[in-house]
Design a protein around this motif. Structure first.
Motif, PDB file in Angstrom:
ATOM      1  N   VAL A   1      19.803 -26.490  45.487  1.00 40.49           N
ATOM      2  CA  VAL A   1      19.123 -25.694  44.472  1.00 40.49           C
ATOM      3  C   VAL A   1      18.148 -26.558  43.663  1.00 40.49           C
ATOM      4  O   VAL A   1      17.080 -26.094  43.287  1.00 40.49           O
ATOM      5  CB  VAL A   1      20.153 -25.028  43.525  1.00 40.49           C
ATOM      6  N   GLN A   2      18.505 -27.818  43.413  1.00 38.57           N
ATOM      7  CA  GLN A   2      17.656 -28.722  42.627  1.00 38.57           C
ATOM      8  C   GLN A   2      17.388 -29.998  43.412  1.00 38.57           C
ATOM      9  O   GLN A   2      18.317 -30.616  43.943  1.00 38.57           O
ATOM     10  CB  GLN A   2      18.334 -29.096  41.310  1.00 38.57           C
ATOM     11  N   LEU A   3      16.117 -30.377  43.449  1.00 35.45           N
ATOM     12  CA  LEU A   3      15.703 -31.594  44.143  1.00 35.45           C
ATOM     13  C   LEU A   3      14.811 -32.406  43.207  1.00 35.45           C
ATOM     14  O   LEU A   3      13.799 -31.909  42.712  1.00 35.45           O
ATOM     15  CB  LEU A   3      14.942 -31.239  45.425  1.00 35.45           C
ATOM     16  N   HIS A   4      15.207 -33.650  42.937  1.00 33.43           N
ATOM     17  CA  HIS A   4      14.466 -34.559  42.070  1.00 33.43           C
ATOM     18  C   HIS A   4      14.047 -35.759  42.910  1.00 33.43           C
ATOM     19  O   HIS A   4      14.912 -36.470  43.429  1.00 33.43           O
ATOM     20  CB  HIS A   4      15.331 -35.061  40.908  1.00 33.43           C
TER      21      HIS A   4
ATOM     22  N   GLU B   1       8.563 -19.620  48.667  1.00 36.62           N
ATOM     23  CA  GLU B   1       8.719 -18.345  47.965  1.00 36.62           C
ATOM     24  C   GLU B   1       9.822 -18.387  46.917  1.00 36.62           C
ATOM     25  O   GLU B   1       9.733 -17.724  45.891  1.00 36.62           O
ATOM     26  CB  GLU B   1       9.001 -17.227  48.970  1.00 36.62           C
ATOM     27  N   GLY B   2      10.873 -19.151  47.141  1.00 34.60           N
ATOM     28  CA  GLY B   2      12.018 -19.156  46.234  1.00 34.60           C
ATOM     29  C   GLY B   2      11.930 -20.154  45.099  1.00 34.60           C
ATOM     30  O   GLY B   2      12.701 -20.109  44.149  1.00 34.60           O
ATOM     31  N   LEU B   3      10.976 -21.084  45.174  1.00 34.33           N
ATOM     32  CA  LEU B   3      10.869 -22.127  44.169  1.00 34.33           C
ATOM     33  C   LEU B   3      10.401 -21.529  42.841  1.00 34.33           C
ATOM     34  O   LEU B   3       9.343 -20.927  42.747  1.00 34.33           O
ATOM     35  CB  LEU B   3       9.867 -23.184  44.649  1.00 34.33           C
ATOM     36  N   ASN B   4      11.244 -21.663  41.804  1.00 29.25           N
ATOM     37  CA  ASN B   4      10.926 -21.137  40.480  1.00 29.25           C
ATOM     38  C   ASN B   4      10.253 -22.169  39.582  1.00 29.25           C
ATOM     39  O   ASN B   4       9.430 -21.817  38.746  1.00 29.25           O
ATOM     40  CB  ASN B   4      12.192 -20.640  39.761  1.00 29.25           C
ATOM     41  N   THR B   5      10.656 -23.436  39.717  1.00 29.02           N
ATOM     42  CA  THR B   5      10.161 -24.484  38.847  1.00 29.02           C
ATOM     43  C   THR B   5       9.690 -25.663  39.680  1.00 29.02           C
ATOM     44  O   THR B   5      10.433 -26.183  40.511  1.00 29.02           O
ATOM     45  CB  THR B   5      11.269 -24.972  37.885  1.00 29.02           C
ATOM     46  N   LEU B   6       8.454 -26.074  39.432  1.00 29.07           N
ATOM     47  CA  LEU B   6       7.885 -27.248  40.093  1.00 29.07           C
ATOM     48  C   LEU B   6       7.297 -28.136  39.006  1.00 29.07           C
ATOM     49  O   LEU B   6       6.439 -27.729  38.243  1.00 29.07           O
ATOM     50  CB  LEU B   6       6.793 -26.843  41.092  1.00 29.07           C
ATOM     51  N   ILE B   7       7.791 -29.388  38.964  1.00 28.80           N
ATOM     52  CA  ILE B   7       7.307 -30.355  37.971  1.00 28.80           C
ATOM     53  C   ILE B   7       6.752 -31.544  38.753  1.00 28.80           C
ATOM     54  O   ILE B   7       7.451 -32.149  39.559  1.00 28.80           O
ATOM     55  CB  ILE B   7       8.444 -30.816  37.044  1.00 28.80           C
ATOM     56  N   ILE B   8       5.486 -31.853  38.508  1.00 25.42           N
ATOM     57  CA  ILE B   8       4.845 -33.011  39.138  1.00 25.42           C
ATOM     58  C   ILE B   8       4.289 -33.893  38.038  1.00 25.42           C
ATOM     59  O   ILE B   8       3.460 -33.454  37.253  1.00 25.42           O
ATOM     60  CB  ILE B   8       3.723 -32.575  40.105  1.00 25.42           C
ATOM     61  N   ILE B   9       4.775 -35.124  38.005  1.00 21.85           N
ATOM     62  CA  ILE B   9       4.312 -36.069  36.980  1.00 21.85           C
ATOM     63  C   ILE B   9       3.886 -37.353  37.678  1.00 21.85           C
ATOM     64  O   ILE B   9       4.567 -37.867  38.518  1.00 21.85           O
ATOM     65  CB  ILE B   9       5.430 -36.386  35.951  1.00 21.85           C
TER      66      ILE B   9
ATOM     67  N   THR C   1      15.379 -26.170  52.876  1.00 24.07           N
ATOM     68  CA  THR C   1      16.063 -25.889  51.612  1.00 24.07           C
ATOM     69  C   THR C   1      15.767 -24.459  51.157  1.00 24.07           C
ATOM     70  O   THR C   1      15.047 -24.252  50.180  1.00 24.07           O
ATOM     71  CB  THR C   1      15.621 -26.892  50.520  1.00 24.07           C
ATOM     72  N   PRO C   2      16.339 -23.470  51.828  1.00 23.69           N
ATOM     73  CA  PRO C   2      16.001 -22.075  51.523  1.00 23.69           C
ATOM     74  C   PRO C   2      16.426 -21.601  50.133  1.00 23.69           C
ATOM     75  O   PRO C   2      15.850 -20.647  49.617  1.00 23.69           O
ATOM     76  CB  PRO C   2      16.739 -21.289  52.607  1.00 23.69           C
ATOM     77  N   LYS C   3      17.394 -22.262  49.502  1.00 19.19           N
ATOM     78  CA  LYS C   3      17.855 -21.851  48.173  1.00 19.19           C
ATOM     79  C   LYS C   3      17.261 -22.692  47.044  1.00 19.19           C
ATOM     80  O   LYS C   3      17.636 -22.524  45.889  1.00 19.19           O
ATOM     81  CB  LYS C   3      19.380 -21.930  48.095  1.00 19.19           C
ATOM     82  N   LEU C   4      16.308 -23.566  47.384  1.00 16.21           N
ATOM     83  CA  LEU C   4      15.723 -24.457  46.389  1.00 16.21           C
ATOM     84  C   LEU C   4      15.018 -23.664  45.299  1.00 16.21           C
ATOM     85  O   LEU C   4      14.169 -22.823  45.578  1.00 16.21           O
ATOM     86  CB  LEU C   4      14.730 -25.420  47.057  1.00 16.21           C
ATOM     87  N   ARG C   5      15.382 -23.907  44.052  1.00 17.06           N
ATOM     88  CA  ARG C   5      14.788 -23.214  42.903  1.00 17.06           C
ATOM     89  C   ARG C   5      13.986 -24.155  42.014  1.00 17.06           C
ATOM     90  O   ARG C   5      13.078 -23.734  41.336  1.00 17.06           O
ATOM     91  CB  ARG C   5      15.875 -22.529  42.052  1.00 17.06           C
ATOM     92  N   MET C   6      14.359 -25.456  41.995  1.00 16.53           N
ATOM     93  CA  MET C   6      13.692 -26.415  41.119  1.00 16.53           C
ATOM     94  C   MET C   6      13.409 -27.706  41.877  1.00 16.53           C
ATOM     95  O   MET C   6      14.292 -28.247  42.533  1.00 16.53           O
ATOM     96  CB  MET C   6      14.568 -26.717  39.904  1.00 16.53           C
ATOM     97  N   MET C   7      12.152 -28.137  41.800  1.00 10.27           N
ATOM     98  CA  MET C   7      11.745 -29.384  42.444  1.00 10.27           C
ATOM     99  C   MET C   7      10.955 -30.207  41.441  1.00 10.27           C
ATOM    100  O   MET C   7      10.019 -29.714  40.814  1.00 10.27           O
ATOM    101  CB  MET C   7      10.883 -29.087  43.669  1.00 10.27           C
ATOM    102  N   LYS C   8      11.373 -31.472  41.281  1.00  8.98           N
ATOM    103  CA  LYS C   8      10.725 -32.378  40.333  1.00  8.98           C
ATOM    104  C   LYS C   8      10.242 -33.603  41.101  1.00  8.98           C
ATOM    105  O   LYS C   8      11.025 -34.249  41.801  1.00  8.98           O
ATOM    106  CB  LYS C   8      11.725 -32.781  39.257  1.00  8.98           C
ATOM    107  N   LEU C   9       8.950 -33.891  40.980  1.00  2.10           N
ATOM    108  CA  LEU C   9       8.344 -35.029  41.662  1.00  2.10           C
ATOM    109  C   LEU C   9       7.764 -35.973  40.622  1.00  2.10           C
ATOM    110  O   LEU C   9       6.835 -35.612  39.905  1.00  2.10           O
ATOM    111  CB  LEU C   9       7.240 -34.544  42.606  1.00  2.10           C
ATOM    112  N   LEU C  10       8.321 -37.166  40.521  1.00  2.75           N
ATOM    113  CA  LEU C  10       7.870 -38.159  39.552  1.00  2.75           C
ATOM    114  C   LEU C  10       7.313 -39.377  40.289  1.00  2.75           C
ATOM    115  O   LEU C  10       8.033 -39.992  41.084  1.00  2.75           O
ATOM    116  CB  LEU C  10       9.017 -38.600  38.644  1.00  2.75           C
TER     117      LEU C  10
END
Length: 156
Positions: free
Chosen positions: A107-110, A148-156, A128-137
């Motif tokens: 569900v969450q990938l950092h 389609e399922g990704l709700n939150t994407l953070i790219i820093i 990752t069909p259930k992935l909802r949050m992905m953070k890329l730092l």
């Protein structure tokens, strides 16, 4: 304590685990130090990582955190149906032909301090069909983020 003795002690401790499920397992390990030969350490660490990743899969770990400083992840890492949260720092994701990623519960990938080859992010999202949050730092090679399922994407 010498590095090989420490790794043996960790492996021995993990082999004695009798539980059915482990919620969290963290590996923060730097295999390259100034006074060590990188080729020797990498060889040792790959075998060690492989056994630790196998332990995590067998212990049904839901939250696996890896900091491996530019080391390639073993193939058994890419198939783990129990992972829900996965922070990776400095790891190398390399999928060989015919190997697909299967993190069906993730569900969450950092991802931090990582570089991706062509199509790696696409393959991660496919697996990752259930992935909802992905953070890329501080990641390099991030492109074509389509999910389609990704709700939150953070790219820093």
């Amino acid at each position: 304590m010498r590095r090989s003795h420490l790794l043996d002690a960790i492996d021995n401790t993990l082999s004695q685990y009798l539980g059915k499920k482990l919620e969290r397992f963290n590996v923060h390990y730097n295999s390259v130090e100034p006074h060590h030969k990188p080729n020797v350490d990498s060889q040792i660490s790959f075998t060690t990582y492989d056994s630790w990743i196998s332990f995590a899969a067998n212990a049904r770990v839901e939250n696996l955190s890896l900091t491996l400083f530019n080391d390639v992840l073993p193939l058994n890492f890419y198939t783990n149906p129990f992972l829900c949260e996965l922070p990776l720092n400095g790891c190398l994701i390399t999928l060989e032909k015919g190997i697909s990623m299967n993190w069906n519960s993730l569900v969450q990938l950092h991802l931090r301090d990582m570089s991706f080859g062509v199509g790696v992010i696409r393959d991660v999202l496919k697996g990752t069909p259930k992935l909802r949050m992905m953070k890329l730092l501080s990641c390099i090679g991030v492109c074509n983020i389509i999910s389609e399922g990704l709700n939150t994407l953070i790219i820093i």
